[in-house]
Design a protein around this motif. Sequence first.
Motif, PDB file in Angstrom:
ATOM      1  N   ALA A  99       2.004  11.458   6.654  1.00 20.80           N
ATOM      2  CA  ALA A  99       1.995  12.242   5.418  1.00 20.80           C
ATOM      3  C   ALA A  99       1.749  11.387   4.182  1.00 20.80           C
ATOM      4  CB  ALA A  99       3.329  12.978   5.268  1.00 20.80           C
ATOM      5  N   VAL A 100       1.889  10.077   4.302  1.00 19.71           N
ATOM      6  CA  VAL A 100       1.674   9.181   3.164  1.00 19.71           C
ATOM      7  C   VAL A 100       0.169   9.012   2.947  1.00 19.71           C
ATOM      8  CG1 VAL A 100       2.038   6.842   2.282  1.00 19.71           C
ATOM      9  CG2 VAL A 100       3.838   7.977   3.599  1.00 19.71           C
ATOM     10  N   PRO A 101      -0.330   9.155   1.717  1.00 19.89           N
ATOM     11  CA  PRO A 101      -1.774   9.124   1.461  1.00 19.89           C
ATOM     12  C   PRO A 101      -2.364   7.711   1.457  1.00 19.89           C
ATOM     13  CG  PRO A 101      -0.624   9.424  -0.610  1.00 19.89           C
ATOM     14  CD  PRO A 101       0.431   9.450   0.476  1.00 19.89           C
ATOM     15  N   VAL A 102      -2.237   7.035   2.604  1.00 18.32           N
ATOM     16  CA  VAL A 102      -2.762   5.679   2.750  1.00 18.32           C
ATOM     17  C   VAL A 102      -3.669   5.623   3.974  1.00 18.32           C
ATOM     18  CG1 VAL A 102      -2.239   3.244   3.050  1.00 18.32           C
ATOM     19  CG2 VAL A 102      -0.676   4.679   1.739  1.00 18.32           C
ATOM     20  N   THR A 103      -4.814   4.988   3.814  1.00 15.16           N
ATOM     21  CA  THR A 103      -5.731   4.750   4.930  1.00 15.16           C
ATOM     22  C   THR A 103      -5.941   3.252   5.067  1.00 15.16           C
ATOM     23  OG1 THR A 103      -6.890   6.825   4.503  1.00 15.16           O
ATOM     24  CG2 THR A 103      -8.024   5.207   5.878  1.00 15.16           C
TER      25      THR A 103
ATOM     26  N   LEU B 236     -15.198  -8.616   1.294  1.00 19.71           N
ATOM     27  CA  LEU B 236     -16.380  -8.612   0.434  1.00 19.71           C
ATOM     28  C   LEU B 236     -17.528  -7.791   0.993  1.00 19.71           C
ATOM     29  CD1 LEU B 236     -16.499 -12.342  -0.720  1.00 19.71           C
ATOM     30  CD2 LEU B 236     -15.240 -10.427  -1.696  1.00 19.71           C
ATOM     31  N   MET B 237     -17.539  -7.580   2.294  1.00 18.91           N
ATOM     32  CA  MET B 237     -18.663  -6.892   2.916  1.00 18.91           C
ATOM     33  C   MET B 237     -18.345  -5.458   3.335  1.00 18.91           C
ATOM     34  SD  MET B 237     -20.959  -9.209   2.720  1.00 18.91           S
ATOM     35  CE  MET B 237     -22.233  -8.479   3.735  1.00 18.91           C
ATOM     36  N   GLU B 238     -17.063  -5.144   3.522  1.00 17.77           N
ATOM     37  CA  GLU B 238     -16.697  -3.851   4.083  1.00 17.77           C
ATOM     38  C   GLU B 238     -15.660  -3.115   3.243  1.00 17.77           C
ATOM     39  OE1 GLU B 238     -16.821  -4.165   8.726  1.00 17.77           O
ATOM     40  OE2 GLU B 238     -16.081  -6.084   7.961  1.00 17.77           O
ATOM     41  N   THR B 239     -15.723  -3.309   1.930  1.00 12.24           N
ATOM     42  CA  THR B 239     -14.806  -2.604   1.034  1.00 12.24           C
ATOM     43  C   THR B 239     -15.121  -1.117   1.028  1.00 12.24           C
ATOM     44  OG1 THR B 239     -14.645  -4.548  -0.392  1.00 12.24           O
ATOM     45  CG2 THR B 239     -13.974  -2.434  -1.337  1.00 12.24           C
ATOM     46  N   PRO B 240     -14.132  -0.256   1.271  1.00 17.42           N
ATOM     47  CA  PRO B 240     -14.378   1.192   1.184  1.00 17.42           C
ATOM     48  C   PRO B 240     -14.891   1.549  -0.209  1.00 17.42           C
ATOM     49  CG  PRO B 240     -12.266   0.755   2.224  1.00 17.42           C
ATOM     50  CD  PRO B 240     -12.746  -0.561   1.684  1.00 17.42           C
TER      51      PRO B 240
ATOM     52  N   ALA C 210       0.833  -1.211   0.000  1.00 16.54           N
ATOM     53  CA  ALA C 210       0.000   0.000   0.000  1.00 16.54           C
ATOM     54  C   ALA C 210       0.862   1.254   0.000  1.00 16.54           C
ATOM     55  CB  ALA C 210      -0.941  -0.012   1.199  1.00 16.54           C
ATOM     56  N   ARG C 211       1.922   1.244   0.806  1.00 16.88           N
ATOM     57  CA  ARG C 211       2.822   2.409   0.838  1.00 16.88           C
ATOM     58  C   ARG C 211       3.561   2.564  -0.489  1.00 16.88           C
ATOM     59  NH1 ARG C 211       3.128   0.491   6.211  1.00 16.88           N
ATOM     60  NH2 ARG C 211       4.822  -0.935   5.686  1.00 16.88           N
ATOM     61  N   LEU C 212       3.875   1.453  -1.132  1.00 13.78           N
ATOM     62  CA  LEU C 212       4.520   1.521  -2.444  1.00 13.78           C
ATOM     63  C   LEU C 212       3.559   2.078  -3.490  1.00 13.78           C
ATOM     64  CD1 LEU C 212       7.218   0.833  -3.793  1.00 13.78           C
ATOM     65  CD2 LEU C 212       6.320  -1.468  -4.230  1.00 13.78           C
ATOM     66  N   LEU C 213       2.309   1.648  -3.452  1.00 11.65           N
ATOM     67  CA  LEU C 213       1.297   2.181  -4.375  1.00 11.65           C
ATOM     68  C   LEU C 213       1.123   3.686  -4.187  1.00 11.65           C
ATOM     69  CD1 LEU C 213      -1.416  -0.612  -4.045  1.00 11.65           C
ATOM     70  CD2 LEU C 213       0.065  -0.215  -6.023  1.00 11.65           C
ATOM     71  N   ALA C 214       1.282   4.145  -2.958  1.00 16.72           N
ATOM     72  CA  ALA C 214       1.098   5.569  -2.655  1.00 16.72           C
ATOM     73  C   ALA C 214       2.150   6.451  -3.304  1.00 16.72           C
ATOM     74  CB  ALA C 214       1.095   5.783  -1.145  1.00 16.72           C
ATOM     75  N   THR C 215       3.244   5.871  -3.802  1.00 15.40           N
ATOM     76  CA  THR C 215       4.237   6.668  -4.522  1.00 15.40           C
ATOM     77  C   THR C 215       3.728   7.063  -5.912  1.00 15.40           C
ATOM     78  OG1 THR C 215       5.357   4.715  -5.471  1.00 15.40           O
ATOM     79  CG2 THR C 215       6.124   5.508  -3.308  1.00 15.40           C
ATOM     80  N   ARG C 216       2.626   6.447  -6.349  1.00 12.23           N
ATOM     81  CA  ARG C 216       2.055   6.761  -7.657  1.00 12.23           C
ATOM     82  C   ARG C 216       0.610   7.247  -7.583  1.00 12.23           C
ATOM     83  NH1 ARG C 216       4.038   1.976 -11.789  1.00 12.23           N
ATOM     84  NH2 ARG C 216       6.213   1.850 -11.093  1.00 12.23           N
ATOM     85  N   ALA C 217      -0.083   6.927  -6.498  1.00 10.87           N
ATOM     86  CA  ALA C 217      -1.514   7.214  -6.405  1.00 10.87           C
ATOM     87  C   ALA C 217      -1.792   8.469  -5.597  1.00 10.87           C
ATOM     88  CB  ALA C 217      -2.227   6.027  -5.763  1.00 10.87           C
ATOM     89  N   THR C 218      -2.934   9.069  -5.870  1.00  9.38           N
ATOM     90  CA  THR C 218      -3.398  10.197  -5.067  1.00  9.38           C
ATOM     91  C   THR C 218      -3.853   9.726  -3.692  1.00  9.38           C
ATOM     92  OG1 THR C 218      -4.116  11.336  -7.074  1.00  9.38           O
ATOM     93  CG2 THR C 218      -5.038  12.109  -4.982  1.00  9.38           C
ATOM     94  N   ALA C 219      -4.502   8.551  -3.657  1.00 11.80           N
ATOM     95  CA  ALA C 219      -4.987   7.999  -2.391  1.00 11.80           C
ATOM     96  C   ALA C 219      -5.024   6.481  -2.484  1.00 11.80           C
ATOM     97  CB  ALA C 219      -6.373   8.537  -2.055  1.00 11.80           C
ATOM     98  N   VAL C 220      -4.657   5.808  -1.384  1.00 13.18           N
ATOM     99  CA  VAL C 220      -4.644   4.343  -1.330  1.00 13.18           C
ATOM    100  C   VAL C 220      -5.431   3.896  -0.107  1.00 13.18           C
ATOM    101  CG1 VAL C 220      -3.228   2.270  -1.163  1.00 13.18           C
ATOM    102  CG2 VAL C 220      -2.378   4.256  -2.441  1.00 13.18           C
TER     103      VAL C 220
END
Length: 228
Positions: free
Chosen positions: A80-84, A91-95, A50-60
């Motif tokens: 400061a990293v855009p990860v929550t 399957l039931m609680e996907t944001p 997730a932190r690696l994806l945050a180097t390219r994404a606006t929000a993870v």
Amino acid sequence: MTTRALRAIGRFHSVHPWDHNAHYHPWIMRQIPRRFDRALDVGSGSGDLARLLATRATAVRGLDADRAVVAKARELTDPAVPVTFTAGDALMETPPGPYDVITCVAALHHLPFTEALTHFRRHLAPGGTLVVVGVARAASPSDHLLGAAAIPLNIAMAWIKNKGRRAPRPDSMTAPTRPATMSFAEIVRDARRVLPGARLRRRLFWRYTLVWHQRPGGVRAQPPRVDR
């Protein structure tokens, strides 16, 4: 291979552990766009991907059913990293989505396979990418041959990554695990029904990969290609 040999290998890896899933993180990053808006990592564990994806994404968003490992992921992540990170059922609680990228590493075999892929497809934005690194049950001669070939490479990687020293288990390897029940052939068959056009391939270190791109206009119509 004898039981005695397997026990010896197990003892070796207990003092020289390394993360087989993290080994595929660079490969995952090659499958996704250089920049995109939103990503979802299902089975996010301690949050490395997730932190690696945050180097390219606006929000993870990272989602994992294990509350303890989610707490560890939050602890390891700079505010400061855009990860929550969220603790919940995949399957039931996907944001709420949709997501431009969805990743799922070594977690799909914890879920009902067809239902999970259908769920991911519904949450993927038009033009989005789904990347899975999964675990399959060894069933065919090819599966067993690839597994046997991975054993010496696995030992070598453990020695190299730990520089020959004893090491504690990485945080990413502390989440609960379970054995896979589906063979690779079964995975290909069921993926074909849900994700036409998916690319599947057996991999070293007891893994397989699946990549699927959602067309801007909807689900792809052509039959899937299986990379051998």
